[in-house]
Design an enzyme around this catalytic site. Structure first.
Site, PDB file in Angstrom:
ATOM      1  N   HIS A 184      11.118  52.986  57.080  1.00  0.00           N
ATOM      2  CA  HIS A 184      10.230  52.427  56.316  1.00  0.00           C
ATOM      3  C   HIS A 184       9.500  52.901  55.329  1.00  0.00           C
ATOM      4  O   HIS A 184       9.093  54.188  55.492  1.00  0.00           O
ATOM      5  CB  HIS A 184       9.169  51.413  57.237  1.00  0.00           C
ATOM      6  N   ALA A 185       9.642  52.304  54.135  1.00  0.00           N
ATOM      7  CA  ALA A 185       9.229  53.280  53.099  1.00  0.00           C
ATOM      8  C   ALA A 185       7.590  53.431  53.067  1.00  0.00           C
ATOM      9  O   ALA A 185       6.674  52.555  53.369  1.00  0.00           O
ATOM     10  CB  ALA A 185       9.167  52.377  51.507  1.00  0.00           C
ATOM     11  N   HIS A 200       6.416  50.450  43.786  1.00  0.00           N
ATOM     12  CA  HIS A 200       5.504  50.241  44.604  1.00  0.00           C
ATOM     13  C   HIS A 200       4.718  51.384  45.239  1.00  0.00           C
ATOM     14  O   HIS A 200       3.727  51.652  45.185  1.00  0.00           O
ATOM     15  CB  HIS A 200       5.754  49.183  45.565  1.00  0.00           C
ATOM     16  N   GLU A 201       5.852  52.064  45.979  1.00  0.00           N
ATOM     17  CA  GLU A 201       5.212  53.536  46.740  1.00  0.00           C
ATOM     18  C   GLU A 201       4.870  54.669  45.658  1.00  0.00           C
ATOM     19  O   GLU A 201       3.950  55.002  45.872  1.00  0.00           O
ATOM     20  CB  GLU A 201       6.604  54.055  47.581  1.00  0.00           C
ATOM     21  N   HIS A 259       1.042  53.602  45.275  1.00  0.00           N
ATOM     22  CA  HIS A 259       0.227  54.529  45.917  1.00  0.00           C
ATOM     23  C   HIS A 259      -0.072  55.782  45.599  1.00  0.00           C
ATOM     24  O   HIS A 259      -1.263  55.984  45.835  1.00  0.00           O
ATOM     25  CB  HIS A 259       0.694  54.443  47.386  1.00  0.00           C
ATOM     26  N   GLU A 283      -2.177  48.161  47.961  1.00  0.00           N
ATOM     27  CA  GLU A 283      -1.101  47.487  48.267  1.00  0.00           C
ATOM     28  C   GLU A 283      -0.820  46.766  46.805  1.00  0.00           C
ATOM     29  O   GLU A 283       0.309  46.654  46.337  1.00  0.00           O
ATOM     30  CB  GLU A 283      -1.130  46.503  49.212  1.00  0.00           C
ATOM     31  N   HIS A 302       3.256  45.326  62.929  1.00  0.00           N
ATOM     32  CA  HIS A 302       1.798  45.320  62.737  1.00  0.00           C
ATOM     33  C   HIS A 302       0.954  44.952  64.128  1.00  0.00           C
ATOM     34  O   HIS A 302      -0.209  45.488  63.918  1.00  0.00           O
ATOM     35  CB  HIS A 302       1.432  44.890  61.317  1.00  0.00           C
ATOM     36  N   TYR A 344      -2.370  42.400  52.896  1.00  0.00           N
ATOM     37  CA  TYR A 344      -1.209  42.096  52.067  1.00  0.00           C
ATOM     38  C   TYR A 344      -1.308  40.748  51.632  1.00  0.00           C
ATOM     39  O   TYR A 344      -1.095  40.341  50.291  1.00  0.00           O
ATOM     40  CB  TYR A 344      -0.232  41.940  53.056  1.00  0.00           C
TER      41      TYR A 344
END
Length: 455
Positions: A159-160, A189-190, A193, A217, A325, A335
């Site tokens: 999971h990224a 996306h990562e 962060h 996010e 989650h 999210y």
């Protein structure tokens, strides 16, 4: 990675007498007394668009599987939507694309043809940030990150994720990257962060966090909104110019396809993200007890998503716990927040980049190489959590409240098309009640007696 500051804040809040239960503790992160009311109001804004998408998808599923499986006015059976939790529907796009004859914007074949590697994908993402006058990655990032699945026998969660080691230098990404467009967007996306980590690293440790959980996010997704546009994909050589694009009808049809593909992931996800924490808030507050955990989950899924379980369910099942989650105790409303505010951010950055002049559509905006947009984004990221999140939002958007108007504006061409298409085919908008859980009769034999419960 669980950060020391996060643990400190959690313990501090846990000892506070102001939190009556875990729902209040989680919501305390947003420092807004009416936060739940704000979320509810956002859903009211978003629901008309979701219902149009739902009706269109239900029709195509009915055409494929038959009226006996998919009722014309009922919820959609969850197992037909291409995702274990029915949270995103992108895996079923192949048989319901509005204009399947138009050029696809999936650039995966071109990425493979051009010899893309996971490293090249992340280097491309870094170049996007640098083009905005934001930070390049430190050398240690490239040395210590894991960007593709190890081949030395190590077992790793794929999971990224992005990691901040809280020393103002060591930031990393762990991702089992596959060469495809989906993972190209995930890489951006990562990296979003990580860019946030780098921009607020000068803040005192306690403020080295996103303005609220949804901000972190949203930042990466803001960049992905630009990266996924046909305009940007052409600029980086991953999408060819089409001779038919001079044809206005062809261009309009390609736009509808593009927005529809995005909506199957972003719009379809919204009610799921909302109901995940609605369910847990009810559990934490004692409104939902173990005797109706599972049926309450499916009641919410029907109410908000318009879906139903594929077979009858009871309290012998615990379907919601299949979501990571839930069992990992990770709040999820972040999210939902991020999927709304990323469009507010996108619009503010597009305005700064001069991309919305002369009524240019929001969905065509690409902020690539705009230092004005990058400087504006950087000024917000640098705040970390040193200011209340409305202050941080105001820096980019000029607004202090979450608002779904920018999201509706982004998808306006698709929403208009869906409404016209659903009217043309006579689709029922909304859904009638299901009986897969609500009226299920469970027979329990105990001490020789048959006890009948109406769930």
């Amino acid at each position: 990675m669980v950060r020391i500051t996060t643990i400190f804040v959690f313990l501090f809040h846990s000892l506070s007498p102001d939190y009556a239960d875990n729902a209040a503790l989680w919501l305390g992160n947003y420092e807004t007394e009416d936060f739940r009311d704000q979320i509810s109001a956002l859903w009211v804004q978003l629901k008309p668009l979701y219902q149009q998408l739902h009706a269109y998808v239900r029709r195509h599923l009915r055409l494929k599987y038959g009226e006996e499986v998919v009722k014309a006015k009922g919820p959609i059976p969850a197992h037909l939507l291409g995702n274990m939790w029915a949270q995103t529907w992108g895996n079923i796009v192949d048989f319901m694309l509005p204009y399947p004859e138009r050029q696809s914007t999936d650039v995966t074949p071109n990425m493979i043809k051009q010899g893309y590697t996971p490293l090249k994908m992340f280097k491309l993402s870094e170049e996007f940030f640098v083009s905005l006058n934001l930070s390049a990655m430190p050398e240690s990032f490239w040395e210590k990150s894991i960007l593709e699945k190890p081949t030395d026998g190590r077992d790793m969660v794929c999971h990224a994720s992005a990691w901040d080691f809280c020393d103002s230098m060591d930031v990393r990404i762990k991702q089992c990257t596959v060469v495809n467009q989906k993972d190209l967007n995930t890489a951006h996306h990562e990296m979003g962060h990580v860019q946030y980590f780098l921009q607020y690293k000068h803040q005192p440790n306690i403020f080295q966090r996103g303005a609220n959980s949804g901000f972190h996010e949203a930042v990466g997704d803001v960049l992905a909104l630009s990266v996924s546009t046909p305009k940007h994909l052409r600029a980086i050589g991953l999408l060819e110019e089409s001779a038919s694009e001079a044809d206005k009808d062809a261009e309009r049809e390609a736009t509808i396809n593009y927005l529809f593909s995005i909506a199957l992931n972003k719009i379809a996800f919204l009610p799921f993200a909302y109901q995940m924490d609605l369910w847990r808030w009810d559990v934490f507050e004692g409104k939902t007890t173990p005797e109706n955990y599972n049926c309450h989950w499916w009641r919410l899924a029907e109410q908000f998503q318009g879906i139903e379980p594929p077979v009858d369910r009871s309290e012998e099942d615990f379907d919601v716990a299949s979501k990571y989650h839930i069992i990992a105790d990770v709040p999820y409303i972040r999210y939902f927040v991020s999927f709304v505010i990323q469009f507010q951010f996108h619009k503010g950055l597009c305005q700064a980049a001069g991309q919305l002049e002369n009524n240019a559509p929001l969905h065509e905006c690409d902020i690539y190489k705009s230092t004005k947009a990058g400087n504006l984004l950087g000024s917000m990221l640098q705040l970390g959590q040193s200011k209340p999140w409305p202050d941080a939002m105001e820096v980019i958007t000029g607004q202090r409240n979450m608002d779904a108007s920018a999201l509706r504006e982004y998808f306006a061409p698709l929403e208009d098309w869906l409404r016209a298409e659903n009217e043309r085919t006579g689709e029922f908008i909304g859904w009638e009640k299901s009986d897969k859980c609500e009226f299920l009769i469970v027979l329990i034999f105990q001490f020789g007696l048959c006890l009948i419960y109406l769930l």
